[in-house]
Design an enzyme around this catalytic site. Sequence first.
Site, PDB file in Angstrom:
ATOM      1  N   LYS B 118       0.864  -1.178   0.000  1.00 58.89           N
ATOM      2  CA  LYS B 118       0.000   0.000   0.000  1.00 58.89           C
ATOM      3  C   LYS B 118       0.902   1.230   0.000  1.00 58.89           C
ATOM      4  O   LYS B 118       1.658   1.464   0.942  1.00 58.89           O
ATOM      5  CB  LYS B 118      -0.908   0.017   1.233  1.00 58.89           C
ATOM      6  CG  LYS B 118      -1.678   1.333   1.349  1.00 58.89           C
ATOM      7  CD  LYS B 118      -2.538   1.413   2.591  1.00 58.89           C
ATOM      8  CE  LYS B 118      -2.886   2.872   2.891  1.00 58.89           C
ATOM      9  NZ  LYS B 118      -3.636   3.016   4.152  1.00 58.89           N
ATOM     10  N   ALA B 205      -9.661   5.432   4.277  1.00 51.72           N
ATOM     11  CA  ALA B 205      -9.533   6.576   5.198  1.00 51.72           C
ATOM     12  C   ALA B 205     -10.831   7.352   5.348  1.00 51.72           C
ATOM     13  O   ALA B 205     -11.537   7.608   4.374  1.00 51.72           O
ATOM     14  CB  ALA B 205      -8.442   7.556   4.778  1.00 51.72           C
ATOM     15  N   GLY B 206     -11.101   7.696   6.596  1.00 55.47           N
ATOM     16  CA  GLY B 206     -12.194   8.609   6.913  1.00 55.47           C
ATOM     17  C   GLY B 206     -13.466   7.946   7.408  1.00 55.47           C
ATOM     18  O   GLY B 206     -14.295   8.608   8.015  1.00 55.47           O
ATOM     19  N   ASN B 227      -9.005   1.458   9.798  1.00 50.31           N
ATOM     20  CA  ASN B 227      -8.267   1.109  11.009  1.00 50.31           C
ATOM     21  C   ASN B 227      -8.898   1.779  12.226  1.00 50.31           C
ATOM     22  O   ASN B 227      -9.471   1.131  13.092  1.00 50.31           O
ATOM     23  CB  ASN B 227      -6.796   1.520  10.847  1.00 50.31           C
ATOM     24  CG  ASN B 227      -5.883   0.964  11.929  1.00 50.31           C
ATOM     25  OD1 ASN B 227      -4.708   0.768  11.697  1.00 50.31           O
ATOM     26  ND2 ASN B 227      -6.364   0.679  13.125  1.00 50.31           N
ATOM     27  N   SER B 228      -8.865   3.126  12.244  1.00 53.59           N
ATOM     28  CA  SER B 228      -9.332   3.856  13.429  1.00 53.59           C
ATOM     29  C   SER B 228     -10.787   3.561  13.763  1.00 53.59           C
ATOM     30  O   SER B 228     -11.152   3.492  14.944  1.00 53.59           O
ATOM     31  CB  SER B 228      -9.189   5.363  13.211  1.00 53.59           C
ATOM     32  OG  SER B 228      -7.889   5.678  12.817  1.00 53.59           O
TER      33      SER B 228
END
Lengths: 66, 277
Positions: B118, B205-206, B227-228
């Site tokens: 990635k 992301a996001g 992830n988060s």
Amino acid sequence: MQIQLNGEDHVVTDDTTIAALVESLGLQGRRLAVERNEDIVPRSAHADTRLHAGDRIEIVHAIGGG
Amino acid sequence: MTDSSAPTLNNPVTQVAGDSPLIVAGREFSSRLLVGTGKYKDMDETRSAIETSGAEVVTFAVRRTNLGQNADEPNLLDVLSPDRYTFLPNTAGCYNARDAVRTCKLARELLDGHNLVKLEVLGDQDTLYPNIVETLKAAEELVADGFDVMVYTSDDPIVARQLEEIGCCAIMPLGSLIGSGLGILNPHTLSLIIERANVPVLVDAGLGTASEAAFAMELGCDGVLMNSAIAHARQPLLMADAMRQAVISGRGAFLAGRMPTRLTARASSPGAGLITG
């Protein structure tokens, strides 16, 4: 002689190999990758690659990340 | 007799029944949820959350080994079995093409020649927005060197096309800023990228919660990477399961094709036979 190891000054004896360096750090058998002066040193070459004064060595591993 | 393919807690359903697999650079995956391994409380929670998510592709970061400390710390690559997961080394933290390319080469050595990476080249620390000029440069070098490059990028359809032309195997636009949890802020540009791409498009992301993952899939994304959203949930394992279901649900809705929208009502029950006085 002095080398740069992961960005810090580090002293090794002359003729030290990558394999010996890894072992002296207690990292033998661990999953890691080694770069010398921005070139990869393949695992198969660790035992035969001797360090030179001023070499910049990076030893990296995998950690959690996105 | 037990059916080894039957879903269990550790082997959850990961795809819409009968769906085709996600194919990235010739590798096939039943799960369309890809997850990161950062920010968890400990290695146990990392492993449990990933198992619960049903993800088959897991990202990790490459960092300098801590010398002389934490020597007995469990190694991520020893905790997650390479038989079960496809590892996706990530260049997160790199701010120029040179560092990103070096990181990918170190990762390839770390994984004995595995060449799926990635690519993520960042622009600044406040936004973690991709630096597109450096991303394009790194992508060219990596593709030329034989890497299969899944690339984190902005939601710009022209940049996405350029990255595909360079030979990237998956385009991964942001939904919003990394770690922001703001969801998909511009579904229209994302749709443009999806319509035009000939390689898988994954929102990377996001995303913050399950409905946003489902929305990404309903738009026609081939997968999502997060992830988060899982690691920073109050209960990561519950969220991992919610995300697994959301990605399957969103994909199912996309395949089913949503009903047309209308501005006026249309009754579901027939008008004939009504008892009226």
